[in-house]
Write an enzyme that holds these catalytic residues in place. Structure first.
Site, short mmCIF file in Angstrom:
data_model
loop_
_atom_site.label_atom_id
_atom_site.label_comp_id
_atom_site.label_asym_id
_atom_site.label_seq_id
_atom_site.Cartn_x
_atom_site.Cartn_y
_atom_site.Cartn_z
N GLU A 145 -28.40 -29.78 27.34
CA GLU A 145 -27.95 -30.42 26.09
C GLU A 145 -27.41 -29.36 25.14
O GLU A 145 -27.75 -28.18 25.24
CB GLU A 145 -29.08 -31.21 25.43
CG GLU A 145 -30.38 -30.44 25.21
CD GLU A 145 -30.63 -30.07 23.76
OE1 GLU A 145 -29.66 -30.06 22.98
OE2 GLU A 145 -31.80 -29.80 23.42
N ARG A 149 -39.86 -27.41 23.55
CA ARG A 149 -39.58 -28.36 24.64
C ARG A 149 -38.20 -28.99 24.50
O ARG A 149 -38.00 -30.16 24.81
CB ARG A 149 -40.67 -29.43 24.73
CG ARG A 149 -42.06 -28.85 24.90
CD ARG A 149 -43.09 -29.94 25.18
NE ARG A 149 -42.92 -30.49 26.53
CZ ARG A 149 -43.41 -29.93 27.65
NH1 ARG A 149 -44.08 -28.79 27.58
NH2 ARG A 149 -43.23 -30.50 28.81
N CYS A 176 -25.69 -23.41 29.34
CA CYS A 176 -25.79 -22.38 30.38
C CYS A 176 -26.33 -21.05 29.90
O CYS A 176 -27.17 -20.44 30.57
CB CYS A 176 -24.45 -22.20 31.08
SG CYS A 176 -23.16 -21.42 30.06
N HIS A 213 -19.11 -19.72 31.15
CA HIS A 213 -20.23 -20.22 31.96
C HIS A 213 -20.99 -19.08 32.61
O HIS A 213 -20.40 -18.22 33.28
CB HIS A 213 -19.73 -21.19 33.05
CG HIS A 213 -20.87 -21.84 33.78
ND1 HIS A 213 -21.84 -22.57 33.15
CD2 HIS A 213 -21.22 -21.83 35.10
CE1 HIS A 213 -22.72 -23.01 34.03
NE2 HIS A 213 -22.38 -22.56 35.22
N ASP A 256 -27.85 -21.79 39.69
CA ASP A 256 -27.35 -22.30 38.42
C ASP A 256 -28.29 -23.40 37.95
O ASP A 256 -28.55 -24.36 38.68
CB ASP A 256 -25.93 -22.83 38.59
CG ASP A 256 -25.25 -23.19 37.28
OD1 ASP A 256 -25.93 -23.18 36.24
OD2 ASP A 256 -24.03 -23.48 37.30
#
Length: 296
Positions: free
Chosen positions: A61, A86, A91, A131, A146
């Site tokens: 997210e 939490r 990435c 990324h 990943d």
């Protein structure tokens, strides 16, 4: 409390953000966060199990980008957010955390960076390096790992020394060498779709910082304009894009539906396991009225 330190267990890898600070990782706390109590020896089996547990427990997210809170990829901030609070992340947070975990466990792991090509034509202009992934070497064999690519994240380690298709609990993937980069693709129906192109050499820390800055602040970053969340379990992939919830089951079944603002808030908690904050509500309400088409 057991803590693994960079001095004792982790090489000073300049490819990791803030490597000069020798970031620590509280392994027991992380393992509790992902609900993992299996083997920890640096083997392929443990690597695959840790990856599966991570992507099932920690959602992808970028809500902090959408709300303007910003994203700090420093180790302390990432641990406080993804472990302590939490939350999920994207990435640079997810794979940065997973890299430190693997290094603390004794894996020969390093970070890599590349260009996202997902849903782009092959002849589309180059994209920025935004990324991060992890490369793990086991018995001299390189594996791509990943845990931070949304609803299409590879759910298992992928061998980088073979261009042959590799089956996973969800899609089939392949990695093909393209000059000085690795092309990672997923088989969608009968066609291969490129996820990203990964540079072969580990980058300096500043490249992660620059990629994170672009992803979290540039007007062209889709995270600034869409509410996006994803989570992958052994049974299904769950994806949220503004008001559209998609579920792709491992057996091939799919479900798609539109959600109201209250329903978006509910699935962020129940499906994506996120502690919804009051200041998210304006972004959720904007997402509820967004025009997002459901493909046939």
């Amino acid at each position: 409390m057991i803590r693994q330190t960079g001095e004792d267990n982790m090489p000073h890898d300049a490819s990791y953000p803030h490597a000069d600070a020798a970031p620590r990782i509280d392994l027991p706390r992380y393992l509790a966060r992902i609900g993992y109590d299996g083997p920890l020896a640096p083997t392929l089996e443990a690597l695959a199990a840790l990856q599966a547990a991570h992507i099932a427990a920690i959602a992808f997210e970028a809500i902090d980008v959408l709300t303007g809170a910003g994203v700090d990829i420093g180790a302390e901030a990432v641990d406080a957010k993804l472990i302590g609070a939490r939350r999920g992340g994207y990435c640079f947070e997810q794979n940065g955390l997973f890299l430190r975990v693997l290094q603390a466990l004794g894996f020969a792991a390093e970070g890599l960076i590349g260009r996202v090509r997902w849903m782009l034509a092959d002849d589309a202009p180059p994209t920025s390096r935004t990324h991060m992934v992890v490369r793990v070497t086991l018995d001299r064999r390189p594996w791509l790992v990943d845990v931070g690519f949304g609803a299409s994240v590879p759910p298992a380690p992928l061998a980088m020394d073979s261009p042959a298709p590799q089956t996973t609990p969800h899609e089939t993937y392949r990695i093909v060498r393209r000059g000085d980069a690795w092309q990672v693709s997923a088989l969608l129906g009968e066609d291969w779709a490129t996820l990203y192109l990964i540079d072969d050499a580990p980058p300096p820390a500043v490249d992660y910082e620059l990629g994170n800055w672009y992803t979290s602040t540039h007007p062209d970053s889709h995270f600034r304009h869409q509410l996006i969340a994803a989570r992958t379990t052994a049974e299904a992939r769950y994806g949220l894009r503004d008001n559209r919830l998609s579920i792709r089951f491992a057996d091939g079944r799919t479900e798609r539906r539109y959600l109201s603002a209250d329903e978006i808030e509910a699935v962020l908690t129940s499906i994506f396991l996120l502690p919804v904050r009051p200041h998210w509500r304006p972004a959720i309400e904007r997402a509820a009225v967004a025009e997002v088409s459901i493909p046939a």
